[in-house]
Design an enzyme around this catalytic site. Sequence first.
Site, PDB file in Angstrom:
ATOM      1  N   PHE A   4      49.283  64.541  76.959  1.00  0.00           N
ATOM      2  CA  PHE A   4      47.910  64.554  77.473  1.00  0.00           C
ATOM      3  C   PHE A   4      47.168  65.784  76.977  1.00  0.00           C
ATOM      4  O   PHE A   4      47.662  66.904  77.082  1.00  0.00           O
ATOM      5  CB  PHE A   4      47.929  64.526  79.006  1.00  0.00           C
ATOM      6  CG  PHE A   4      46.559  64.458  79.632  1.00  0.00           C
ATOM      7  CD1 PHE A   4      45.985  65.582  80.217  1.00  0.00           C
ATOM      8  CD2 PHE A   4      45.846  63.272  79.638  1.00  0.00           C
ATOM      9  CE1 PHE A   4      44.713  65.519  80.796  1.00  0.00           C
ATOM     10  CE2 PHE A   4      44.570  63.200  80.215  1.00  0.00           C
ATOM     11  CZ  PHE A   4      44.015  64.318  80.803  1.00  0.00           C
TER      12      PHE A   4
ATOM     13  N   ARG B 264      40.553  64.758  69.820  1.00  0.00           N
ATOM     14  CA  ARG B 264      40.137  64.476  68.438  1.00  0.00           C
ATOM     15  C   ARG B 264      40.079  65.740  67.574  1.00  0.00           C
ATOM     16  O   ARG B 264      39.240  65.838  66.690  1.00  0.00           O
ATOM     17  CB  ARG B 264      38.785  63.754  68.400  1.00  0.00           C
ATOM     18  CG  ARG B 264      38.791  62.439  69.157  1.00  0.00           C
ATOM     19  CD  ARG B 264      37.973  61.392  68.428  1.00  0.00           C
ATOM     20  NE  ARG B 264      38.640  61.001  67.213  1.00  0.00           N
ATOM     21  CZ  ARG B 264      39.025  59.778  66.902  1.00  0.00           C
ATOM     22  NH1 ARG B 264      38.813  58.802  67.745  1.00  0.00           N
ATOM     23  NH2 ARG B 264      39.616  59.506  65.753  1.00  0.00           N
ATOM     24  N   LYS B 265      40.961  66.671  67.838  1.00  0.00           N
ATOM     25  CA  LYS B 265      40.962  67.903  67.046  1.00  0.00           C
ATOM     26  C   LYS B 265      42.343  68.214  66.481  1.00  0.00           C
ATOM     27  O   LYS B 265      42.545  69.242  65.888  1.00  0.00           O
ATOM     28  CB  LYS B 265      40.493  69.081  67.922  1.00  0.00           C
ATOM     29  CG  LYS B 265      39.075  68.851  68.429  1.00  0.00           C
ATOM     30  CD  LYS B 265      38.594  69.940  69.323  1.00  0.00           C
ATOM     31  CE  LYS B 265      37.349  69.557  70.103  1.00  0.00           C
ATOM     32  NZ  LYS B 265      36.381  68.720  69.421  1.00  0.00           N
TER      33      LYS B 265
ATOM     34  N   GLY C 247      46.857  66.743  70.012  1.00  0.00           N
ATOM     35  CA  GLY C 247      47.881  65.765  70.392  1.00  0.00           C
ATOM     36  C   GLY C 247      48.970  65.687  69.340  1.00  0.00           C
ATOM     37  O   GLY C 247      50.166  65.673  69.634  1.00  0.00           O
TER      38      GLY C 247
ATOM     39  N   VAL D 125      44.457  50.603  70.664  1.00  0.00           N
ATOM     40  CA  VAL D 125      44.510  50.619  69.204  1.00  0.00           C
ATOM     41  C   VAL D 125      44.384  52.020  68.618  1.00  0.00           C
ATOM     42  O   VAL D 125      45.015  52.337  67.601  1.00  0.00           O
ATOM     43  CB  VAL D 125      43.446  49.670  68.590  1.00  0.00           C
ATOM     44  CG1 VAL D 125      43.816  48.222  68.858  1.00  0.00           C
ATOM     45  CG2 VAL D 125      42.064  49.971  69.117  1.00  0.00           C
ATOM     46  N   ASN D 126      43.610  52.886  69.281  1.00  0.00           N
ATOM     47  CA  ASN D 126      43.474  54.253  68.768  1.00  0.00           C
ATOM     48  C   ASN D 126      44.795  55.007  68.831  1.00  0.00           C
ATOM     49  O   ASN D 126      45.184  55.691  67.884  1.00  0.00           O
ATOM     50  CB  ASN D 126      42.429  55.031  69.575  1.00  0.00           C
ATOM     51  CG  ASN D 126      41.009  54.662  69.171  1.00  0.00           C
ATOM     52  OD1 ASN D 126      40.802  54.039  68.139  1.00  0.00           O
ATOM     53  ND2 ASN D 126      40.056  55.044  69.987  1.00  0.00           N
TER      54      ASN D 126
ATOM     55  N   TYR E 164      49.881  57.043  66.375  1.00  0.00           N
ATOM     56  CA  TYR E 164      51.344  57.064  66.353  1.00  0.00           C
ATOM     57  C   TYR E 164      51.888  56.576  65.015  1.00  0.00           C
ATOM     58  O   TYR E 164      52.858  57.130  64.485  1.00  0.00           O
ATOM     59  CB  TYR E 164      51.916  56.215  67.486  1.00  0.00           C
ATOM     60  CG  TYR E 164      51.539  56.692  68.873  1.00  0.00           C
ATOM     61  CD1 TYR E 164      51.339  55.777  69.895  1.00  0.00           C
ATOM     62  CD2 TYR E 164      51.372  58.047  69.152  1.00  0.00           C
ATOM     63  CE1 TYR E 164      50.991  56.203  71.171  1.00  0.00           C
ATOM     64  CE2 TYR E 164      51.029  58.475  70.420  1.00  0.00           C
ATOM     65  CZ  TYR E 164      50.836  57.546  71.426  1.00  0.00           C
ATOM     66  OH  TYR E 164      50.497  57.973  72.687  1.00  0.00           O
TER      67      TYR E 164
END
Lengths: 235, 191
Positions: free
Chosen positions: A161, A168-169, A172, A200-201, A206
């Site tokens: 998380f 978006r940087k 993760g 889907v994102n 992954y």
Amino acid sequence: MAAAAPPPPPSDVPEPRMAPPETTPIGHPVFTRIRLATPLDVPFIHKLIHQMAVFEKLTHLFSATESSLSSTLFLSPPFKSFTIFLLELSSSPIPPLLSPSPSFTPIEKTFNFDLPLNDPEKDVFSVHYGSDQVVIAGFVLFFPNYSTFLGKPGFYVEDLFVRECYRRKGFGKMLLSAVAKQAVKMGYGRVEWVVLDWNVNAIKFYEQMGAQVLPEWRICRLTGDSLQADQNANV
Amino acid sequence: MAETTPIGHPVFTRIRLATPLDVPFIHKLIHQMAVYEKLTHLFTATESSLSSTLFVSPPFQSLAKTLYFDLPLDDPEKDAFSVHYGNDQVAIAGFVLFFPNYSTFLGKPGFYIEDLFVRECYRRKGFGKMLLSAVAKQPVKMEYGRVEWVVLDWNVNAIKFYEQMGAQVLPEWRICRLTGDHLQAYQNGNL
């Protein structure tokens, strides 16, 4: 069991581009560190898990308390049982840990963004190292599992998380990579986790990390009342 | 199964913890499971790797139950799976392998069942249920939250069995796996 929070859908606002710090030292450097969580971090961990439950619309399943986390998460040495990596972030270099764990050397990385990062919850997630303000941006919780086919352990990632303002940087990816690196270091065979089939994102993220999404397996879960019934079952 | 009418052929069963001496049986059982699941291409475990990885931590005991069957059980692999207790010959019929997992939403551990396997000649007699129930009893005793495992979506017999045990099969979740060369690529961690 929770999947990584998927990145938000694309918006009209252009996202900050990440320029590599070595070639373009203009912009806003962001210093990051991945370290092991300690019992002192439980208030942050509790808030992060709750944010994940809100995101996944699963707050009705959320009953963890700071006390239950403290009493269940830190009973064993790192990597032998449930383990949490925290991602810390600061606009200035992060001071070294006073008592680093011998089991894990923190991972540090400097990013460079065109725009400063804005964190509306900065105060809630601040860790103070002397006078420096460092924030907790996200976490990953994982533990050993076992593959009988390989005859060796692996890691299972229960939670991944990143707080909304930091998505978006690449954070993760940084957290998941840290787990993968630790698995390789320990000679483990696999790193596994789950994803919702409509996410889907996350699936794309992954697959880009080199993971396969296995289409044939389904999770089975025995919980609550059904578990109680088995307790009394005349087996 | 007629427990109240002990006519027929009694079969005495016991669930016990495995020990390192059982590794040869465990290795054969896992291979049989790989054959059943059509996944032998993923099977690389050796007796040595099992011995060195499975018994490093303490476990948490036996339950015995007598089941009665109308027909004698025929076991074509009896010799390969025999344990000798003095003069008595006991056959290993199956196994279950499980370990703690963690639910952050509940803030407590649970159990994850990695393998549940009953040898083919012993199937459809309640032994899988006995093994699964033995695992399910532990978490309630230990105040754990959940018991979880996975099933192949074409394994309709297993799905039916699990639903009868009170488990839910969650349709939306998929396993993601990072392994082999793709995992090794993270060794030098260009994060």
